[in-house]
Design an enzyme around this catalytic site. Structure first.
Site, PDB file in Angstrom:
ATOM      1  N   HIS A  40       0.840  -1.196   0.000  1.00  0.00           N
ATOM      2  CA  HIS A  40       0.000   0.000   0.000  1.00  0.00           C
ATOM      3  C   HIS A  40       0.884   1.258   0.000  1.00  0.00           C
ATOM      4  O   HIS A  40       0.704   2.159  -0.817  1.00  0.00           O
ATOM      5  CB  HIS A  40      -0.893  -0.075   1.255  1.00  0.00           C
ATOM      6  CG  HIS A  40      -1.669   1.155   1.595  1.00  0.00           C
ATOM      7  ND1 HIS A  40      -3.034   1.137   1.744  1.00  0.00           N
ATOM      8  CD2 HIS A  40      -1.295   2.432   1.844  1.00  0.00           C
ATOM      9  CE1 HIS A  40      -3.456   2.349   2.075  1.00  0.00           C
ATOM     10  NE2 HIS A  40      -2.408   3.160   2.144  1.00  0.00           N
ATOM     11  N   GLU A  41       1.890   1.273   0.896  1.00  0.00           N
ATOM     12  CA  GLU A  41       2.778   2.440   0.997  1.00  0.00           C
ATOM     13  C   GLU A  41       3.653   2.606  -0.247  1.00  0.00           C
ATOM     14  O   GLU A  41       3.889   3.722  -0.696  1.00  0.00           O
ATOM     15  CB  GLU A  41       3.668   2.330   2.242  1.00  0.00           C
ATOM     16  CG  GLU A  41       2.920   2.418   3.551  1.00  0.00           C
ATOM     17  CD  GLU A  41       2.191   3.749   3.736  1.00  0.00           C
ATOM     18  OE1 GLU A  41       2.654   4.762   3.178  1.00  0.00           O
ATOM     19  OE2 GLU A  41       1.157   3.761   4.416  1.00  0.00           O
ATOM     20  N   HIS A  61       1.668   4.451  -2.836  1.00  0.00           N
ATOM     21  CA  HIS A  61       1.675   5.911  -2.647  1.00  0.00           C
ATOM     22  C   HIS A  61       2.971   6.515  -3.184  1.00  0.00           C
ATOM     23  O   HIS A  61       2.974   7.526  -3.876  1.00  0.00           O
ATOM     24  CB  HIS A  61       1.609   6.261  -1.155  1.00  0.00           C
ATOM     25  CG  HIS A  61       0.253   6.090  -0.530  1.00  0.00           C
ATOM     26  ND1 HIS A  61      -0.897   6.561  -1.098  1.00  0.00           N
ATOM     27  CD2 HIS A  61      -0.119   5.516   0.641  1.00  0.00           C
ATOM     28  CE1 HIS A  61      -1.914   6.270  -0.292  1.00  0.00           C
ATOM     29  NE2 HIS A  61      -1.468   5.633   0.763  1.00  0.00           N
ATOM     30  N   ASP A 109      -6.049   8.426   4.026  1.00  0.00           N
ATOM     31  CA  ASP A 109      -5.984   8.718   2.590  1.00  0.00           C
ATOM     32  C   ASP A 109      -7.276   9.383   2.117  1.00  0.00           C
ATOM     33  O   ASP A 109      -7.251  10.263   1.259  1.00  0.00           O
ATOM     34  CB  ASP A 109      -5.769   7.417   1.805  1.00  0.00           C
ATOM     35  CG  ASP A 109      -4.421   6.792   2.127  1.00  0.00           C
ATOM     36  OD1 ASP A 109      -3.485   7.540   2.448  1.00  0.00           O
ATOM     37  OD2 ASP A 109      -4.326   5.558   2.058  1.00  0.00           O
TER      38      ASP A 109
HETATM   39 ZN   LIG Z   1      -2.404   5.151   2.533  1.00  0.00          ZN
END
Ligand SMILES: [Zn+2]
Length: 358
Positions: A58-59, A62, A161
């Site tokens: 997930h990171e 980003h 987010d």
């Molecule tokens: Zn996030």
């Protein structure tokens, strides 16, 4: 972040794991082992590690989108509650911010989808718990966790987010500061509802609400500070009364200035102008390692930033916080005009805020 260990680089981003994560693993292992035996405990630990890999992906999502816009994370620290990225700055273009924020939750949904395709057909999704008792429930629960991670991150409140997505949407209709204000208001209202219902039904919900309420407030403060500082030139907040040292002086001489004034950072001025900055940390570390007779030139920070007096203050703030320095020299046409330090900027901001409310 302190108390974290590096686990290497992925796509050029430095990944660190906070020690509390290892404590969590240890805690889970011992408590599950006591109740259900070693095999279940190992499975529970493996499950937590798998969840962490999902948070990590997930990171990375980003960061990779951020990189496309030139806003790269320097390092990402994984805490038991998720990942914290050290960003130089967040993108302020609405479309970029939305894209960068939405990709994280989307990735968790994709992971859930992929797992469902391969292993979920014969198990069904299960609500996540720490005790997957077999390989099949293990993946079923991992799907559940990823759906929860996606939904949790989509809550439209900072620092989630979803808060960034909301600000991005609002910022297409109004300016960035107004969009932040409104997004913070919406987020804090939601957080209050979480706290209210949490007190009656579920303490975790109340705790999350509190976390969101504080996160939203600090985001607003940060954006207000940045936008205010953008309108102020460096010359307004710099100190023009400062002492400087020479590169060929002994550290013992510089130390006298350090004792007798409140100045922490000294510009080192040689024949070619500013050649370095002697900071308090360097002074103290050098006395400890090399004694007092060492020359200033051998201990000064050569990798220093300078700014011009007409530059906006937020630029100084950004450069200082991204390079972890405490002060910059203000240089116009090769001549030193003053010094600006982080403390000075916040002092200036406090005075201006006090004047406004007067
Ligand atoms: Zn996030």
């Amino acid at each position: 972040m302190k108390w974290s260990v590096s686990i290497g680089k992925i796509f050029g981003i430095n990944f660190r794991i906070h020690v509390t994560f290892f404590l969590l693993l240890f805690f889970i292992f011992t408590s599950v082992a006591n109740q259900r035996g070693t095999q279940s405990a190992l499975l529970a630990v493996l499950f937590i590690c798998a969840v962490f890999v999902c948070v990590l992906i997930h990171e990375v999502g980003h960061s990779l989108i951020g990189r496309r816009f030139g806003k790269e994370a320097k390092s990402i620290t994984l805490l038991p509650i998720g990942g914290v990225a050290t960003m130089e700055e967040m993108p302020e273009k609405p479309a970029q911010e939305m894209a960068m924020a939405i990709v994280g939750p989307l990735i968790n949904l994709v992971i859930a989808g992929v797992l469902l395709l391969f292993v979920g057909r014969w198990t069904g999704i299960r609500a996540p718990s720490l005790y997957p008792d077999s390989a099949s429930t293990f993946f079923a629960e991992l799907i559940g966790v990823n759906i929860m991670l996606a939904l949790f991150n989509l809550i439209p409140a900072f620092p989630m987010d979803g808060g960034r997505v909301l600000r991005g949407v609002l910022a297409t209709k109004m300016n960035y500061v107004a969009a932040t204000s409104l997004a913070v208001q919406i987020g804090q209202t939601l957080a209050m509802l979480f706290i209210f219902f949490g007190i009656f039904f579920n303490w975790w919900l109340a705790l999350i609400g509190l976390f969101l309420y504080i996160g939203a407030g600090s985001e607003k403060q940060h954006v207000m500070l940045r936008s205010y500082l953008h309108q102020v030139p460096v010359s307004e907040a710099m100190t023009t009364e400062f002492r400087s040292v020479r590169p060929d002086e002994a550290l013992s001489r510089a130390l006298e200035h350090f004792y007798h004034g409140c100045q922490d950072d000294f510009p080192v001025i040689g024949e070619t102008g500013v050649e370095g900055i002697l900071t308090r940390d360097r002074i103290l570390a050098s006395i400890h390692e090399k004694g007092l007779n060492v020359l200033v030139r051998d201990v000064m920070d050569r990798n220093f930033a300078t700014v011009e007096s007409r530059m906006p203050l937020d630029e100084v703030y950004r450069r200082l916080s991204s390079s972890h320095k405490t002060a910059v020299a203000v240089v116009d046409g090769g001549q030193i005009k003053g010094m600006v330090c982080l403390d000075g900027i916040s002092r200036y901001f406090m005075v201006q805020t006090a004047l406004k409310h007067n």
